[in-house]
Design a protein around this motif. Structure first.
Motif: not given
Length: 339
Positions: A172-173, A186-190, A229-234
């Motif tokens: 993510x950054x 630092x994880x945007x998603x998966x 897809x990029x699924x957000x880590x949240x």
């Protein structure tokens, strides 16, 4: 995150020759440029990743998904979700059972050892490496990344094209020297990535002291089908519980959960960032579980259909296309034998 909203994913689709950044929720895709007018590509989300996700959540809460809302994703071609595509950072030999299978299949060990002895000895080495060793990592080329429904073209040079379905972690950054405790920040998603390999091109017998050649064996066009897809880590409660499955012509080949990793996601992020700076949009692929073609002695052939899924991250479907028979000039016009 404000209010209560069902999970959503980020994607990029192609429509009428144009790349469209979207949010996918309830089976419908919404153009992200409607939600965030200043956004052009999905990488723009990383400048304020969490705040942008909150804004998307507010939009979805105010615009209930219905049959007439948004776009039907199945009618569009999925591109790799992160556009432009970032670096591919790949971890190898990172699933315990996978390493055990390869050790037996390739007779990695004593020449006089039985298969069971090779497995036992490999298990001892693996467990010691997990305790005090380091991940094995290399870099892939963004030019080899393709979409979740793109064809897989068998390369003109090399044999034994293998599948290796993997969990992809999108950064993510920017970060360098990241601790285990900070890695999750630092994880945007998966996402999903099939790390295809040309097995015959991995060893370099002409320069044996150099060992393996990941450049030529991993980076053919389309050899990292990624997404959809990029699924957000949240929205992922426990990464270790994600189920990884791959089929070839409807026959299950890989079926495992992420909890078989030797080095987990925070460890991989910390290790990689100890050596190179990570950038927003980079994709770290975490290794492939057991069940590759090397184990079965069966590799991809023209006409095969490869289908793959990871819990909550969508589905891939790729048709395998045969060779054209046209060798690259390096081989066709020289005296060099194609390996």
């Amino acid at each position: 995150m404000p209010g209560t909203v069902d999970p959503f994913s980020i994607a990029t689709f192609e429509r009428d020759g144009q790349s469209i950044p979207v949010v996918v929720a309830g089976g419908r895709a919404h153009d992200l440029r409607t939600v965030l007018p200043d956004l052009i590509r999905t990488t723009d989300l990383f400048s304020q990743w969490d705040a942008n996700l909150d804004e998307i959540a507010r939009y979805l809460a105010d615009h209930p998904v219905g049959d007439d809302a948004g776009i039907d994703p199945s009618a569009l071609r999925p591109l790799p979700p992160v556009q432009p595509v970032g670096a591919v950072i790949a971890a190898g030999a990172n699933y315990r059972e996978h390493v055990l299978q390869l050790s037996v299949a390739h007779k990695l060990g004593r020449s006089d050892a039985t298969d069971e002895e090779l497995r036992v000895e490999a298990a001892q080495e693996i467990d010691e490496r997990a305790r005090v060793g380091h991940p094995y990592v290399w870099a892939g080329l963004s030019s080899a990344v393709s979409g979740a429904r793109d064809d897989i073209h068998l390369p003109e040079v090399g044999e034994n094209v293998d599948w290796e379905l993997e969990l992809g972690v999108v950064i993510s950054r920017p970060g360098f020297g990241i601790s285990l405790e900070e890695a999750g920040d630092y994880i945007a998603g998966y996402t999903i990535c099939n790390d295809l390999s040309i097995r015959s091109l991995i060893p370099r017998r002409d320069v044996a002291m150099m060992g393996t050649d990941w450049f030529r064996s991993k980076n053919a066009p389309g050899f990292y089908p990624t997404g959809p897809y990029l699924t957000p880590a949240r929205f992922i409660d426990d990464v270790s519980e994600l189920r990884i499955q791959l089929w070839v012509n409807g026959e299950i080949k890989q079926d495992a959960t992420v909890d078989d990793l030797l080095f987990d996601v925070p460890q991989l992020i910390s290790y990689v960032s100890a050596h190179v700076p990570l950038e927003a949009g980079d994709m770290l692929i975490t290794g492939s579980p057991a069940g590759n073609g090397s184990h079965f002695g069966r590799f991809l052939q023209a006409g095969d259909i490869v289908e793959a899924t990871i819990t909550g991250l969508g589905t891939q479907r790729n048709a395998v296309i045969g060779r054209t028979g046209q060798l690259p000039p390096w081989y066709a016009q020289g005296n060099r034998t194609a390996p």
